[in-house]
Design a protein around this motif. Structure first.
Motif, PDB file in Angstrom:
ATOM      1  N   ALA A 328     -17.887 -34.733  -2.750  1.00 32.29           N
ATOM      2  CA  ALA A 328     -17.449 -33.785  -1.658  1.00 32.29           C
ATOM      3  C   ALA A 328     -16.685 -34.277  -0.599  1.00 32.29           C
ATOM      4  O   ALA A 328     -15.867 -33.621   0.067  1.00 32.29           O
ATOM      5  CB  ALA A 328     -18.904 -33.266  -1.181  1.00 32.29           C
ATOM      6  N   GLN A 329     -17.242 -35.444  -0.341  1.00 30.35           N
ATOM      7  CA  GLN A 329     -16.859 -36.261   0.861  1.00 30.35           C
ATOM      8  C   GLN A 329     -15.291 -36.717   0.694  1.00 30.35           C
ATOM      9  O   GLN A 329     -14.355 -36.672   1.219  1.00 30.35           O
ATOM     10  CB  GLN A 329     -17.447 -37.547   1.281  1.00 30.35           C
ATOM     11  CG  GLN A 329     -18.731 -37.295   1.875  1.00 30.35           C
ATOM     12  CD  GLN A 329     -19.907 -38.440   1.835  1.00 30.35           C
ATOM     13  OE1 GLN A 329     -19.449 -39.511   1.424  1.00 30.35           O
ATOM     14  NE2 GLN A 329     -21.007 -38.304   2.108  1.00 30.35           N
ATOM     15  N   ALA A 330     -15.108 -37.228  -0.621  1.00 24.45           N
ATOM     16  CA  ALA A 330     -13.537 -37.583  -1.311  1.00 24.45           C
ATOM     17  C   ALA A 330     -12.653 -36.590  -1.151  1.00 24.45           C
ATOM     18  O   ALA A 330     -11.547 -36.673  -0.881  1.00 24.45           O
ATOM     19  CB  ALA A 330     -13.676 -38.215  -2.611  1.00 24.45           C
ATOM     20  N   THR A 331     -13.060 -35.245  -1.265  1.00 29.20           N
ATOM     21  CA  THR A 331     -12.265 -33.835  -1.413  1.00 29.20           C
ATOM     22  C   THR A 331     -12.190 -33.240  -0.058  1.00 29.20           C
ATOM     23  O   THR A 331     -11.842 -32.100  -0.050  1.00 29.20           O
ATOM     24  CB  THR A 331     -12.592 -32.943  -2.649  1.00 29.20           C
ATOM     25  OG1 THR A 331     -14.079 -32.688  -2.431  1.00 29.20           O
ATOM     26  CG2 THR A 331     -12.194 -33.785  -3.794  1.00 29.20           C
ATOM     27  N   ASP A 334     -17.080 -30.347   3.669  1.00 32.64           N
ATOM     28  CA  ASP A 334     -18.075 -30.441   4.423  1.00 32.64           C
ATOM     29  C   ASP A 334     -19.291 -29.628   4.269  1.00 32.64           C
ATOM     30  O   ASP A 334     -19.444 -28.801   4.284  1.00 32.64           O
ATOM     31  CB  ASP A 334     -17.556 -30.448   5.948  1.00 32.64           C
ATOM     32  CG  ASP A 334     -18.550 -30.986   6.774  1.00 32.64           C
ATOM     33  OD1 ASP A 334     -19.454 -31.690   6.396  1.00 32.64           O
ATOM     34  OD2 ASP A 334     -18.699 -30.661   8.106  1.00 32.64           O
ATOM     35  N   LEU A 335     -20.159 -30.096   3.526  1.00 37.25           N
ATOM     36  CA  LEU A 335     -21.519 -29.492   2.831  1.00 37.25           C
ATOM     37  C   LEU A 335     -22.409 -29.297   4.291  1.00 37.25           C
ATOM     38  O   LEU A 335     -22.704 -30.105   4.732  1.00 37.25           O
ATOM     39  CB  LEU A 335     -22.105 -30.064   1.870  1.00 37.25           C
ATOM     40  CG  LEU A 335     -21.408 -30.247   0.473  1.00 37.25           C
ATOM     41  CD1 LEU A 335     -22.303 -30.816  -0.738  1.00 37.25           C
ATOM     42  CD2 LEU A 335     -20.828 -28.869   0.166  1.00 37.25           C
ATOM     43  N   THR A 336     -22.888 -28.146   4.232  1.00 38.49           N
ATOM     44  CA  THR A 336     -23.653 -27.948   5.312  1.00 38.49           C
ATOM     45  C   THR A 336     -25.195 -28.152   4.890  1.00 38.49           C
ATOM     46  O   THR A 336     -25.326 -28.631   3.860  1.00 38.49           O
ATOM     47  CB  THR A 336     -24.014 -26.335   5.774  1.00 38.49           C
ATOM     48  OG1 THR A 336     -24.617 -25.637   4.493  1.00 38.49           O
ATOM     49  CG2 THR A 336     -22.524 -25.760   6.181  1.00 38.49           C
ATOM     50  N   LEU A 337     -26.347 -28.276   5.708  1.00 40.93           N
ATOM     51  CA  LEU A 337     -27.560 -28.802   5.420  1.00 40.93           C
ATOM     52  C   LEU A 337     -28.038 -27.605   4.266  1.00 40.93           C
ATOM     53  O   LEU A 337     -28.652 -27.975   3.462  1.00 40.93           O
ATOM     54  CB  LEU A 337     -28.370 -28.623   6.817  1.00 40.93           C
ATOM     55  CG  LEU A 337     -29.925 -29.059   6.471  1.00 40.93           C
ATOM     56  CD1 LEU A 337     -30.003 -30.533   5.731  1.00 40.93           C
ATOM     57  CD2 LEU A 337     -30.926 -29.013   7.753  1.00 40.93           C
ATOM     58  N   GLN A 338     -27.679 -26.684   4.424  1.00 42.23           N
ATOM     59  CA  GLN A 338     -28.279 -25.536   3.428  1.00 42.23           C
ATOM     60  C   GLN A 338     -27.683 -25.738   2.180  1.00 42.23           C
ATOM     61  O   GLN A 338     -28.392 -25.509   0.868  1.00 42.23           O
ATOM     62  CB  GLN A 338     -27.881 -24.068   3.985  1.00 42.23           C
ATOM     63  CG  GLN A 338     -28.971 -23.425   5.307  1.00 42.23           C
ATOM     64  CD  GLN A 338     -28.070 -24.142   6.594  1.00 42.23           C
ATOM     65  OE1 GLN A 338     -27.383 -24.711   6.502  1.00 42.23           O
ATOM     66  NE2 GLN A 338     -29.127 -23.926   7.557  1.00 42.23           N
TER      67      GLN A 338
END
Length: 454
Positions: A328-331, A334-338
């Motif tokens: 996710a970080q490499a692409t 930005d993932l939310t906490l949920q």
């Protein structure tokens, strides 16, 4: 004056070069050098590693079946079986979930994928197509149905650990219900078990050859230089696994009266074998034998170790959440906490039942990402080149976690001979004929925590 030959002579200590751990260590180093300087020759050594793993997998089924059946039959009570299984699964659920949480926290703290700026559209999804196809087959319903074999004998033919476990538990329970009439069958199985473990001892002599071939292939095919671009991910994973073993599992060991470092020293040959073959399954029979030698009751060993190989995969769980967030970080997703919590919950389900074999962690990761659309499954192509190097750490962490679980559950059950345990972890000779002294019956004034202090 002639020596008194009637008196027992002291057992001469074997020279260091005859110990299995030394031979495996030399084999790993030799394999790494061959793979690095002559990569094509190193790749050609793959059959040696594959052949050894096949030899071990050949004997795993009878080892598990005979150990579980004789162990359960020796309990004489169905309540004892339920107690061991219940405590084992409570342990597995807590620590496997904790491993997922630890991987998630470390991924957010270190952020190893940040700054790579990979465009998901440029990723070649075909590179991971094989893994995603297998992942789609690994549904929860499919997993539960797969525990039940087509016939009682097909479980042994296919070598499915969970199916063998299922049949063995049923058979052991039936022997308890039969009672005294089952005694001849139990005696036969106990004798067969002794013969099977002798076969294990014979096969282990080929461990250095297997470790040499597997490690030469890994270095020859992928090359040490292939991890440079993703060094932060690999380093973060190894650091996280190290902290989990030393801090978390170390605290569990200390609370239960033994040292994690002494346990790893006791299992050093098996750990080197797991490192060399990149598969915790290669050391499963030897782990069961050593846990029994260290004072764990056979019935507990027979239930906890095989079950743990499918349900207590600490290293695989750390890898799953860490690798998912890395992608996710490499692409730049930005993932939310949920979304991260959803990822964690899905991983809790998909991680159950992954066998401890090479590549299982990658397949399980594919299954997790398939359910969480926020992270592209094609992103797994980013880490495909270094997955093999992380597979070794996954296997080592899984192996240590199951060794700790076996001793802890044995202690909870009052089925741990602490004198044998401390003798084994301290490198002292073990008297197999000595009666069991459980933790509950330890001599007054004995501080078990201090007894095992480094």
């Amino acid at each position: 004056m002639q020596p008194d030959t009637t008196m027992p002579q002291p057992h001469a200590e074997r020279p260091f070069y005859r110990h299995l751990y030394f031979q495996v260590l030399v084999a790993i180093v030799a394999g790494a050098l061959l793979g690095h300087f002559w990569p094509l020759v190193g790749e050609a050594m793959k059959p040696l590693g594959d052949g050894f793993i096949k030899l071990v997998k050949m004997i795993i089924t009878p080892v598990i079946f005979l150990t579980i059946v004789t162990g359960i039959a020796g309990m004489t009570s169905l309540r004892g079986v339920g107690s061991v299984v219940g405590k084992a699964f409570a342990y597995f659920l807590f620590f496997s979930t904790l491993a997922l949480v630890v991987g998630l926290i470390m991924a957010n703290l270190v952020r190893p994928g940040a700054g790579m700026n990979v465009d998901p559209a440029t990723l070649d999804a075909s590179k991971v197509a094989t893994y995603t196809e297998k992942a789609h087959e690994s549904t929860l319903t499919g997993f539960v149905m797969d525990i039940i074999p087509d016939t009682m004998t097909s479980a042994f033919v296919d070598g499915n650990i969970l199916q063998v476990l299922f049949v063995a538990i049923l058979f052991g329970v039936s022997l308890i219900m039969i009672g005294e009439k089952a005694r001849p069958v139990i005696t036969l199985f106990e004798s067969a078990g002794a013969a099977v473990f002798r076969v294990v001892d014979i096969l282990m002599k080929a461990a250095p050859i297997g470790a040499f071939g597997a490690f030469a292939f890994t270095i020859g095919k992928y090359g040490i230089a292939s991890i440079i671009n993703l060094a932060l991910l690999v380093g973060t994973f190894y650091l996280t696994a190290f902290l989990f073993v030393v801090v978390i599992l170390g605290a569990v060991c200390r609370a239960n009266g033994f040292s994690i470092f002494r346990l790893m020293a006791y299992l050093k040959a098996e750990l080197l074998l797991v490192l060399g073959t990149s598969s915790s399954e290669s050391a499963l029979p030897s782990l069961m034998e050593k846990m029994e030698q260290a004072g764990c009751k056979r019935s507990v060993v027979g239930l906890v170790v095989p079950t743990g190989y499918s349900f207590n995969l600490d290293g695989t769980n750390i890898y799953m959440t860490l690798a998912a967030l890395f992608i996710a970080q490499a692409t730049n997703i930005d993932l939310t906490l949920q979304q991260q919590i959803l990822l964690l919950l899905v991983a809790m389900l998909s991680s159950k039942g992954a066998a401890g074999v090479t590549g299982a962690g990658f397949i399980t990761l594919a299954a997790t990402l398939s359910v969480v659309p926020s992270v592209p499954v094609a992103g797994m192509a980013i880490i495909l080149g270094v997955d093999r190097f992380m597979s070794e750490c996954r296997s080592l962490t899984n192996f240590i976690g199951n060794a700790v679980a076996t001793i802890v559950v044995s202690r909870w059950e009052g089925a741990l001979d602490t004198e044998k345990l401390h003798a084994a972890l301290g490198g002292e000779p073990i008297d197999a004929a000595r009666p069991i002294t459980t933790l509950n019956a330890a001599p007054a004034g004995l501080n078990l925590g201090e007894a095992s202090a480094d």
